[in-house]
Design an enzyme around this catalytic site. Sequence first.
Site, PDB file in Angstrom:
ATOM      1  N   GLU A  83      36.443  31.330  50.123  1.00  0.00           N
ATOM      2  CA  GLU A  83      37.376  32.432  49.900  1.00  0.00           C
ATOM      3  C   GLU A  83      38.294  32.595  51.108  1.00  0.00           C
ATOM      4  OE1 GLU A  83      39.374  34.231  48.296  1.00  0.00           O
ATOM      5  OE2 GLU A  83      37.928  35.419  47.109  1.00  0.00           O
ATOM      6  N   HIS A 123      32.328  32.249  41.234  1.00  0.00           N
ATOM      7  CA  HIS A 123      30.908  32.570  41.353  1.00  0.00           C
ATOM      8  C   HIS A 123      30.568  33.839  40.565  1.00  0.00           C
ATOM      9  CE1 HIS A 123      31.754  35.992  43.978  1.00  0.00           C
ATOM     10  NE2 HIS A 123      32.639  35.221  44.577  1.00  0.00           N
TER      11      HIS A 123
END
Length: 217
Positions: free
Chosen positions: A89, A14
């Site tokens: 994550e 990202h």
Amino acid sequence: MVAADRLELVVVRHGLTAWNRERRYQGQRDIPLLLPEAEEGLMALREALVDERFDAIYVSDLNRCQQTLEWTQAAKSGIPVHLEPRLRELDFGDYEGKVYDELKDLPHYRAWIDSVGELQIPGGESAAQLRERLEAWFQELAEKARQESYRKVLVVTHGGVIRELRRRFETIEFWEGTVHQAQGRRWQLTYLPRANEEGDWQCSSSSAVPALENVTS
């Protein structure tokens, strides 16, 4: 070897967030992109992917990854997009929202650093738990790719996820697997059957995304 046994996997991180800028552990906190500061990297990523057509897209369900996918403009009509919580994550638990200076003197944090991320974080995950969920996701993706004859798949995810995937496919050490925001890796994967047991996907080449001139690994 049939086409369904080959897969090009493009995995990108990202774009920049405020917590990236502040070097805070972000983990599974749903932090949005930092705009307009993130735009330069996002535009470079969009340019790198502009001429590519993907058979499917998998994206972490956290907002910063969904925003990054929107910026890439890769989710064209007819391409299935899968929101995938297993691509989140690493759960940094008690460390989330904190910076190194707030943690450096804590014994459990020092032990975690010394373990190269293998110890379980208080209130969070261990690297082994991250690998387990990523392996489950990848095996489902691989089976889907073989069934649907996918040739190229885009994944939008997080830095720790890419570290673990690089360790799997590139056989490098964990700390060597860093990728910056709005960057990633391109892997050419081949399914290799084995006698009397399930085969495995092996990486034949790896390169940076966006591409670095005259650089591959």
